[in-house]
Design a protein around this motif. Sequence first.
Motif, PDB file in Angstrom:
ATOM      1  N   GLN A  36     -13.741  12.487 -13.207  1.00  0.00           N
ATOM      2  CA  GLN A  36     -14.471  11.292 -14.108  1.00  0.00           C
ATOM      3  C   GLN A  36     -15.907  11.612 -13.947  1.00  0.00           C
ATOM      4  OE1 GLN A  36     -12.155   7.996 -14.241  1.00  0.00           O
ATOM      5  NE2 GLN A  36     -10.970   8.408 -16.699  1.00  0.00           N
ATOM      6  N   GLY A  37     -16.494  10.973 -12.376  1.00  0.00           N
ATOM      7  CA  GLY A  37     -17.461  10.764 -11.221  1.00  0.00           C
ATOM      8  C   GLY A  37     -18.645  12.676 -11.921  1.00  0.00           C
ATOM      9  N   LEU A  38     -17.846  13.669 -12.337  1.00  0.00           N
ATOM     10  CA  LEU A  38     -18.543  14.724 -12.188  1.00  0.00           C
ATOM     11  C   LEU A  38     -18.765  14.990 -13.679  1.00  0.00           C
ATOM     12  CD1 LEU A  38     -16.310  17.077  -9.493  1.00  0.00           C
ATOM     13  CD2 LEU A  38     -19.067  16.387  -9.515  1.00  0.00           C
ATOM     14  N   GLN A  39     -17.919  14.537 -14.309  1.00  0.00           N
ATOM     15  CA  GLN A  39     -18.330  14.715 -15.504  1.00  0.00           C
ATOM     16  C   GLN A  39     -19.000  14.027 -15.906  1.00  0.00           C
ATOM     17  OE1 GLN A  39     -14.158  14.645 -17.359  1.00  0.00           O
ATOM     18  NE2 GLN A  39     -13.340  16.886 -16.903  1.00  0.00           N
ATOM     19  N   TYR A  40     -18.481  12.531 -15.709  1.00  0.00           N
ATOM     20  CA  TYR A  40     -19.400  11.331 -16.832  1.00  0.00           C
ATOM     21  C   TYR A  40     -20.844  11.239 -16.332  1.00  0.00           C
ATOM     22  CZ  TYR A  40     -15.036   9.760 -19.239  1.00  0.00           C
ATOM     23  OH  TYR A  40     -13.648   9.619 -19.340  1.00  0.00           O
ATOM     24  N   VAL A  41     -21.167  11.771 -15.058  1.00  0.00           N
ATOM     25  CA  VAL A  41     -21.837  11.608 -15.498  1.00  0.00           C
ATOM     26  C   VAL A  41     -23.171  12.485 -15.335  1.00  0.00           C
ATOM     27  CG1 VAL A  41     -22.465  13.276 -13.062  1.00  0.00           C
ATOM     28  CG2 VAL A  41     -23.345  11.080 -12.640  1.00  0.00           C
ATOM     29  N   PHE A  42     -23.017  13.583 -16.042  1.00  0.00           N
ATOM     30  CA  PHE A  42     -23.755  14.388 -16.465  1.00  0.00           C
ATOM     31  C   PHE A  42     -24.769  13.698 -17.906  1.00  0.00           C
ATOM     32  CE2 PHE A  42     -24.731  17.237 -20.389  1.00  0.00           C
ATOM     33  CZ  PHE A  42     -25.552  18.032 -19.614  1.00  0.00           C
ATOM     34  N   THR A  43     -23.801  12.746 -18.694  1.00  0.00           N
ATOM     35  CA  THR A  43     -24.362  11.936 -19.574  1.00  0.00           C
ATOM     36  C   THR A  43     -26.241  11.640 -19.115  1.00  0.00           C
ATOM     37  OG1 THR A  43     -22.281  12.745 -21.329  1.00  0.00           O
ATOM     38  CG2 THR A  43     -24.962  11.013 -21.254  1.00  0.00           C
ATOM     39  N   PRO A  44     -25.497  10.763 -18.373  1.00  0.00           N
ATOM     40  CA  PRO A  44     -26.503   9.483 -17.748  1.00  0.00           C
ATOM     41  C   PRO A  44     -27.897  10.341 -16.855  1.00  0.00           C
ATOM     42  CG  PRO A  44     -24.827   8.416 -17.004  1.00  0.00           C
ATOM     43  CD  PRO A  44     -24.481  10.123 -17.456  1.00  0.00           C
ATOM     44  N   ILE A  45     -27.550  11.682 -16.220  1.00  0.00           N
ATOM     45  CA  ILE A  45     -28.968  12.439 -15.478  1.00  0.00           C
ATOM     46  C   ILE A  45     -29.202  13.285 -17.122  1.00  0.00           C
ATOM     47  CG2 ILE A  45     -29.174  14.800 -14.686  1.00  0.00           C
ATOM     48  CD1 ILE A  45     -26.586  13.424 -12.637  1.00  0.00           C
ATOM     49  N   ASN A  46     -28.432  13.182 -18.209  1.00  0.00           N
ATOM     50  CA  ASN A  46     -29.329  14.400 -18.775  1.00  0.00           C
ATOM     51  C   ASN A  46     -29.879  13.620 -19.650  1.00  0.00           C
ATOM     52  OD1 ASN A  46     -29.946  16.435 -20.442  1.00  0.00           O
ATOM     53  ND2 ASN A  46     -28.183  16.073 -21.622  1.00  0.00           N
ATOM     54  N   LEU A  82       1.412  -0.932  -0.590  1.00  0.00           N
ATOM     55  CA  LEU A  82      -0.093  -0.662  -0.233  1.00  0.00           C
ATOM     56  C   LEU A  82       0.893   1.335   0.326  1.00  0.00           C
ATOM     57  CD1 LEU A  82      -3.514  -0.938   2.279  1.00  0.00           C
ATOM     58  CD2 LEU A  82      -2.985  -1.186  -0.090  1.00  0.00           C
ATOM     59  N   PRO A  83       1.782   1.684   0.657  1.00  0.00           N
ATOM     60  CA  PRO A  83       2.972   2.688   0.299  1.00  0.00           C
ATOM     61  C   PRO A  83       3.608   3.251  -0.590  1.00  0.00           C
ATOM     62  CG  PRO A  83       3.054   1.383   2.972  1.00  0.00           C
ATOM     63  CD  PRO A  83       2.225   0.351   1.524  1.00  0.00           C
ATOM     64  N   MET A  84       3.227   1.835  -1.524  1.00  0.00           N
ATOM     65  CA  MET A  84       4.576   1.751  -2.271  1.00  0.00           C
ATOM     66  C   MET A  84       3.177   2.279  -3.605  1.00  0.00           C
ATOM     67  SD  MET A  84       7.245  -1.120  -2.785  1.00  0.00           S
ATOM     68  CE  MET A  84       8.451  -0.096  -3.672  1.00  0.00           C
ATOM     69  N   ASN A  85       1.995   1.683  -3.503  1.00  0.00           N
ATOM     70  CA  ASN A  85       1.145   2.221  -4.262  1.00  0.00           C
ATOM     71  C   ASN A  85       0.736   3.243  -4.201  1.00  0.00           C
ATOM     72  OD1 ASN A  85       0.901   0.359  -6.628  1.00  0.00           O
ATOM     73  ND2 ASN A  85       0.581  -1.271  -4.726  1.00  0.00           N
ATOM     74  N   ARG A  86       1.093   3.911  -2.764  1.00  0.00           N
ATOM     75  CA  ARG A  86       0.048   5.846  -2.474  1.00  0.00           C
ATOM     76  C   ARG A  86       0.020   6.802  -3.428  1.00  0.00           C
ATOM     77  NH1 ARG A  86       1.938   9.476   2.595  1.00  0.00           N
ATOM     78  NH2 ARG A  86       3.313   9.590   1.087  1.00  0.00           N
ATOM     79  N   GLY A  87       1.215   6.696  -4.381  1.00  0.00           N
ATOM     80  CA  GLY A  87       0.813   7.944  -5.480  1.00  0.00           C
ATOM     81  C   GLY A  87      -0.276   7.709  -6.474  1.00  0.00           C
ATOM     82  N   ILE A  88      -0.010   6.716  -6.739  1.00  0.00           N
ATOM     83  CA  ILE A  88      -1.338   5.977  -8.131  1.00  0.00           C
ATOM     84  C   ILE A  88      -2.543   5.859  -7.391  1.00  0.00           C
ATOM     85  CG2 ILE A  88      -1.234   3.139  -7.582  1.00  0.00           C
ATOM     86  CD1 ILE A  88      -1.252   4.807 -10.915  1.00  0.00           C
ATOM     87  N   ALA A  89      -2.907   5.603  -5.791  1.00  0.00           N
ATOM     88  CA  ALA A  89      -3.919   5.230  -5.184  1.00  0.00           C
ATOM     89  C   ALA A  89      -5.065   6.751  -5.406  1.00  0.00           C
ATOM     90  CB  ALA A  89      -3.888   4.546  -4.015  1.00  0.00           C
ATOM     91  N   ILE A  90      -3.867   8.263  -5.330  1.00  0.00           N
ATOM     92  CA  ILE A  90      -4.417   8.755  -4.575  1.00  0.00           C
ATOM     93  C   ILE A  90      -4.894   9.693  -6.045  1.00  0.00           C
ATOM     94  CG2 ILE A  90      -3.481  11.286  -4.226  1.00  0.00           C
ATOM     95  CD1 ILE A  90      -1.830  10.432  -1.915  1.00  0.00           C
ATOM     96  N   TYR A  91      -3.469   9.574  -6.870  1.00  0.00           N
ATOM     97  CA  TYR A  91      -4.027   9.564  -9.107  1.00  0.00           C
ATOM     98  C   TYR A  91      -5.338   9.642  -8.659  1.00  0.00           C
ATOM     99  CZ  TYR A  91      -3.424  10.289 -13.881  1.00  0.00           C
ATOM    100  OH  TYR A  91      -3.791  10.800 -15.283  1.00  0.00           O
ATOM    101  N   VAL A  92      -5.756   7.982  -9.399  1.00  0.00           N
ATOM    102  CA  VAL A  92      -6.828   6.936  -9.600  1.00  0.00           C
ATOM    103  C   VAL A  92      -8.176   7.677  -8.711  1.00  0.00           C
ATOM    104  CG1 VAL A  92      -8.228   4.833  -9.088  1.00  0.00           C
ATOM    105  CG2 VAL A  92      -5.554   4.694  -9.419  1.00  0.00           C
ATOM    106  N   LEU A  93      -7.768   7.955  -7.401  1.00  0.00           N
ATOM    107  CA  LEU A  93      -9.360   8.705  -6.927  1.00  0.00           C
ATOM    108  C   LEU A  93      -9.618  10.089  -7.358  1.00  0.00           C
ATOM    109  CD1 LEU A  93     -10.717   8.960  -3.792  1.00  0.00           C
ATOM    110  CD2 LEU A  93      -8.911   9.607  -2.553  1.00  0.00           C
ATOM    111  N   ILE A  94      -8.427  10.532  -7.731  1.00  0.00           N
ATOM    112  CA  ILE A  94      -8.467  11.861  -7.908  1.00  0.00           C
ATOM    113  C   ILE A  94      -9.363  11.910  -9.753  1.00  0.00           C
ATOM    114  CG2 ILE A  94      -7.692  13.927  -8.793  1.00  0.00           C
ATOM    115  CD1 ILE A  94      -6.025  14.076  -6.628  1.00  0.00           C
ATOM    116  N   LEU A  95      -8.807  10.428 -10.054  1.00  0.00           N
ATOM    117  CA  LEU A  95      -9.066  10.628 -11.422  1.00  0.00           C
ATOM    118  C   LEU A  95     -11.180  10.793 -11.572  1.00  0.00           C
ATOM    119  CD1 LEU A  95      -8.465  10.433 -14.570  1.00  0.00           C
ATOM    120  CD2 LEU A  95      -7.878   8.133 -14.048  1.00  0.00           C
TER     121      LEU A  95
END
Length: 195
Positions: A124-134, A107-120
């Motif tokens: 993506q959740g804020l962007q992608y959720v627009f289409t199904p809502i619409n 887990l400590p060796m993958n913290r950077g990629i995990a934070i990157y995936v969380l932010i991504l």
Amino acid sequence: MQGAYKVLFFIPSLFSLVVGAMLFTWILNPVSGPIAYLMKSLGMTMPNWSNSGILAITVICFITNWKVFGYNFILLLTGLGSIPANIIDAAKIDGIPKWKLIWNVILPMNRGIAIYVLILTIVQGLQYVFTPINVITTGGPYYGSSNIIYQTYLNAFVLYKTGTSSALAIVTFIVFLVLLFIEIRFVEGKAKNYA
């Protein structure tokens, strides 16, 4: 075999969100969808999820997760594959329990990629959720399945409340700036330390 799993999990990210929203609308149709027929044969009835705010949000989240899961899975799998095998072998030789190996090494060796995936995922959740809502709910019922991006669009292009829309756009911009700062601080900073 691992390559086949990667392809299988990555396939949904190739589909358009409009196609995914229409597909899930058909599958989850409470009257004529396949799940409704299955539940009817078991003596149950499927709720009309599009009339319930919580169920509509759950379906929209499921569609969005279906879209982004494969890409994030590949990123996390790549991060796990980048751990040097000699570190894991040394830990096994020393007799370190698996839970300690995961908690103190992997887990400590993958913290950077995990934070990157969380932010991504958040972006993506804020962007992608627009289409199904619409496509599916148009923010209903009573704006119960709406979010800040859809409210910005609704106020700007449907209700013509440009002041409210501008304020929501600024709040969204600040959220993205904070996420960018976190990404630069924790992901890019760690990458520079390893270089």
